[in-house]
Design a protein around this motif. Structure first.
Motif: not given
Length: 150
Positions: A5, A7, A35, A72, A74
């Motif tokens: 990840e 951060r 995001n 987040q 992803r």
């Protein structure tokens, strides 16, 4: 960077402070939308990189999708277009490195030559752009949410 990840320091605390505001919903929605846009862009760039690699990666390139929450962004191997489920697509991206070892979870996000094929290389190549987009989001949201703080 922690394994798996990227951060952003104190992002959870920022989100909590935004929730305390009288009209927090617009900023929280903006965080999710940004995001999502970043995740979808990185997934698209990763699909293009996978297609260019040929072989299994090209075959399963359409299995890469961007997903997001407020905190987040992803890229994951998932989605309806994954032939016979992501179980068959996983090895194409989580295969072995040049030493013959399984990639596993011992890699850092955005480090060239590590992590899942096509995905992590794309993040490494575009890291400056991705980070700038996150910084812009945080500056914009905090500037609007806390105008007297400057």
């Amino acid at each position: 960077m922690a394994s798996g990840e990227v951060r952003i320091e104190n992002l959870k605390e920022l989100r909590k402070e935004l929730k305390k505001l009288e009209n927090a919903r617009p900023w929280l929605k903006e965080m999710t939308a940004t995001n999502r846009a970043i995740a979808q862009d990185v997934a698209g760039w990763s699909r293009a990189a996978a297609s260019a690699m040929g072989g299994q990666q090209a075959h399963f390139a359409n299995a890469l999708f961007g997903r997001a929450t407020q905190i987040q962004a992803r890229v994951e191997i998932a989605g309806e277009r994954t032939p016979k489920g992501k179980v068959r697509a996983n090895p194409a991206f989580w295969g072995r490195n040049s030493q013959g070892n399984w990639i596993g979870a011992s890699w850092d996000v955005g480090v060239s030559g590590e992590g899942p094929y096509a995905i992590n290389e794309t993040i490494a190549r575009r890291y400056v752009e991705i980070e700038a987009r996150f910084r812009t989001l945080i500056d914009r949201v905090t500037g609007e949410a806390f105008p007297d703080a400057a």
